[in-house]
Design an enzyme around this catalytic site. Structure first.
Site: not given
Ligand code: CA
Length: 697
Positions: A175, A225, A288
């Protein structure tokens, strides 16, 4: 008087020199901005097909209202559109090759849609759009428009540049580099040195070994994460941004420093690109994102092509990779055999010219594959020993909407009546449940293990990796739930015929073989094998709420072993032999594989052709078999190379990552007496890594 005159003359000269230097410096700096901006501009236009672009624009334009908004866009939840549409228009407007080049109406549409965006100031509930996508897309459009014959109105451009300003969230891996990218755009647009300084700093900040934190790990894998394998999910964003940054800033004073270049090149070469077969990702590395349409298509060619410009040393390697991932060369072009044990992430990647075979597992040290933002809704069992087996690369591409999600290839679990049983209940990843998870590797061969205890199912699973084959063993399979417990061998696109000896034997006794899509499967001890080769239905929405509800129907090859209800110590054995047809499978010399043990204390396989032994000791103990004996005083994974030779090598690792030392006592056929070795194992950040020892007389 003279002195003071002299001194003022000197001062004057000094200030002249200072002004000149500043001028030179400012000019050099200005040149930097121009060079960087030009590279970004070129890059934004790579791969544009003018015909397709024009078509898209003429399709979208009628929906543009006089106020600059689009009728079909919900501005309260604006995602990629409308900014992508505006960028499209800007691209066409500045491209001499495009029919809409310098089109006056198009210019009007660009201005009013940008003005509308500015006035409306849309915000999305998902921060990613607000802080990453919006400013990036605006920056790209403004950079493109700097090449326009008629520039954007000055006030509009200035206001939009101000709108791009965000506070950087540093130390946030992919990010951070994503945010720094729009800093770079803004720095070029404003020619602001401070902005360029921070853009360069934060673009390159994530190129470091993060050791346990988010980012690249000491084993070459990638976390995001929390301690969750994210090699080609967030790791893809990291790789893409880092490559772009290094590409844009090359040969300027902002070029990527050598030490970081090494880290980036290692990640790309030894991890990231190995997860791409042909042009398709291994499904185990997409996190995911596995639930997004086309998420296994790597779209890699363009990115790889840039690398050699800032890493000319490895140019031949990057050229080969670019050709292979762009499918201009066969899938095995430039591929060399490798075996990587990513003990930090529970991921094993075994590469051969003929195939890719990977395994994903979870442990108490890592997080299970996340569900997040209603993506990957049914991926509950993804980290339970999922095996990705690729030949062409596209074996699983876009098959996920029709997958039976409690039959993920490689996993052992409950066979629920429907996919609700595979629903991930908690978002953003939960820790694994066991600690004996890992493996041993010499870089070419290795063995991996997974102590499964999840969803009220237990099993000891291990994978033994050789050249022509991978041997998969499971034992200690226990469950007292009401469902059948199954081990799924594969679930892929049905391609061509399925041939099998299944059913020829009475009641599952004796060896069984099956073959489909050039991959052979051998079950030395048979088992209750079930094969399905028919259509399965589903839609993307059921696994990802951002995706389409359109019903899909695809033909699927699915093969699994049924251990029945209430198994108390069930086991399985199977060999995967990729790259064969039915005739080659018949000729395949299975006798080279000797499965020495498959108990819940010890699993061991000897390969007589390669002269190697691989073993998983779940408990301290001894393996004794035809002239060899191996005793260890702690649980471990072991691999012995040159087993019968004069210079055997012992490779050993502790999957629990807790022991600093293991004692091994060996008696090998080629050695006159037994040999005791105190194996000191890597510790600290490297706990879990493989140690190796020469076994000498
Ligand atoms: Ca099922």
């Amino acid at each position: 008087m003279m002195v003071s005159m002299k001194s003022s003359g000197l001062k004057m000269w000094l200030s002249v020199i200072f002004v000149c230097l500043s001028c030179l410096f400012a000019r050099a700096q200005q040149k930097n901005y121009a060079i960087i901006m030009d590279r970004i501009n070129q890059d934004l236009q790579v791969g544009i097909n003018d015909g397709v672009l024009t078509k898209r624009i003429t399709k979208n334009l009628p929906a543009l209202k006089p106020d600059g908004s689009w009728t079909d866009i919900n501005y309260a939840d604006a995602q990629y559109d409308p900014l992508n549409r505006i960028k499209d228009m800007a691209s066409a407007y500045i491209r001499p090759s495009n029919k809409l080049y310098q089109n006056v109406e198009l210019y009007g549409a660009i201005v009013k849609s940008l003005q509308h965006w500015l006035d409306k100031n849309p915000k999305n509930k998902n921060w990613w759009y607000n802080d990453i996508f919006y400013p990036q897309a605006i920056g790209q459009t403004l950079i493109l428009m700097r090449n326009a014959k008629t520039q954007l109105p000055v006030e509009l451009e200035k206001a939009l540049i101000n709108r791009m300003i965000r506070k950087l969230k540093t130390g946030d891996g992919a990010n951070t580099s994503d945010e720094a990218l729009h800093y770079l755009y803004r720095a070029c647009l404003t020619q602001n040195r401070a902005t360029l300084d921070s853009a360069a700093k934060y673009l390159f900040e994530p190129i470091a070994i993060a050791d346990g934190k988010e980012g690249i790990q000491v084993d070459g894998s990638y976390y995001q994460h929390g301690k969750q394998q994210a090699i080609a999910s967030y790791g893809r964003v990291f790789a893409g941004n880092s490559v772009n940054a290094a590409f844009y800033l090359r040969e300027t004073e902002y070029a990527l420093p050598k030490a970081q270049l090494t880290i980036l090149v290692n990640y790309l070469k030894n991890t990231f690109l190995r997860t791409v077969r042909g042009s398709f990702y291994d499904f185990n590395v997409r996190g995911r994102g596995i639930s997004r349409k086309d998420s296994l298509s790597s779209g890699m060619g363009g990115m790889v092509g840039k690398i050699k410009l800032f890493d000319p040393e490895n140019a031949a390697y990057w050229d080969a990779s670019a050709l292979r991932t762009a499918r201009k060369k066969p899938v095995d072009y430039g591929i060399t055999a490798s075996h990587s044990q990513y003990w930090k992430s529970g991921y094993t990647l075994h590469l051969r010219k003929a195939y890719t075979f990977s395994v994903q597992t979870a442990s108490t040290r890592t997080l299970r594959t996340e569900r997040g933002n209603n993506e990957n809704i049914l991926g509950k069992f993804l980290p339970d020993g999922a095996t990705n087996i690729q030949r062409s690369g596209s074996e699983y591409a876009n098959l996920m909407p029709v997958w039976e999600w409690d039959k993920i290839p490689g996993t052992t679990g409950r066979d629920y009546p429907d996919d609700n049983g595979a629903t991930v209940l908690k978002e953003w990843g939960i820790p694994g449940t066991t600690k004996f998870v890992g493996g041993v590797s010499d870089g070419i061969y290795g063995v991996s293990c997974y102590d499964l205890n999840y969803d009220s199912v237990q099993a000891k699973k291990a994978w033994f990796f050789f050249d022509r084959e991978v041997v998969c063993l499971g034992t200690g399979i226990k469950s007292s739930t009401k469902e059948n417990i199954t081990t799924t061998i594969n679930q892929t696109w049905l391609r061509g015929d399925v041939a099998s000896s299944n059913g020829a034997q009475a009641n599952g006794k004796g060896e069984i073989w099956a073959i489909h899509d050039s991959i052979g499967y051998i079950f030395p001890q048979g088992g209750n094998l079930e094969i399905s080769s028919k259509a399965q239905t589903g839609n993307w929405y059921r696994i990802n709420h951002f995706q389409s509800k359109n019903e899909l129907k695809h033909n699927v090859f699915k093969i699994w072993l049924n251990h029945g209800k209430n198994p108390q110590n069930a086991s399985y054995q199977y060999l995967v032999v990729p790259g064969v047809d039915a005739a080659a499978l018949k000729k395949y010399n299975r006798s080279m594989i000797q499965i020495l043990k498959n108990t819940d204390e010890l699993q061991a396989v000897k390969h007589t052709g390669l002269d190697m032994l691989q073993a998983v000791f779940y408990k301290a103990g001894t393996l004794a078999a035809n002239g060899l004996s191996l005793q260890v005083d702690q649980p471990c994974t072991v691999y012995i190379k040159d087993l019968n030779g004069k210079n055997p090598m012992l490779y050993i690792a502790d999957p629990t990552q807790e022991n600093a030392s293991i004692k091994a006592l060996l008696k090998l056929p080629g050695l006159s007496k037994s040999k005791s070795i105190d194996c000191n194992l890597p510790t600290g950040a490297f706990a879990g890594a493989t140690a190796n020892f020469k076994i000498k007389e």
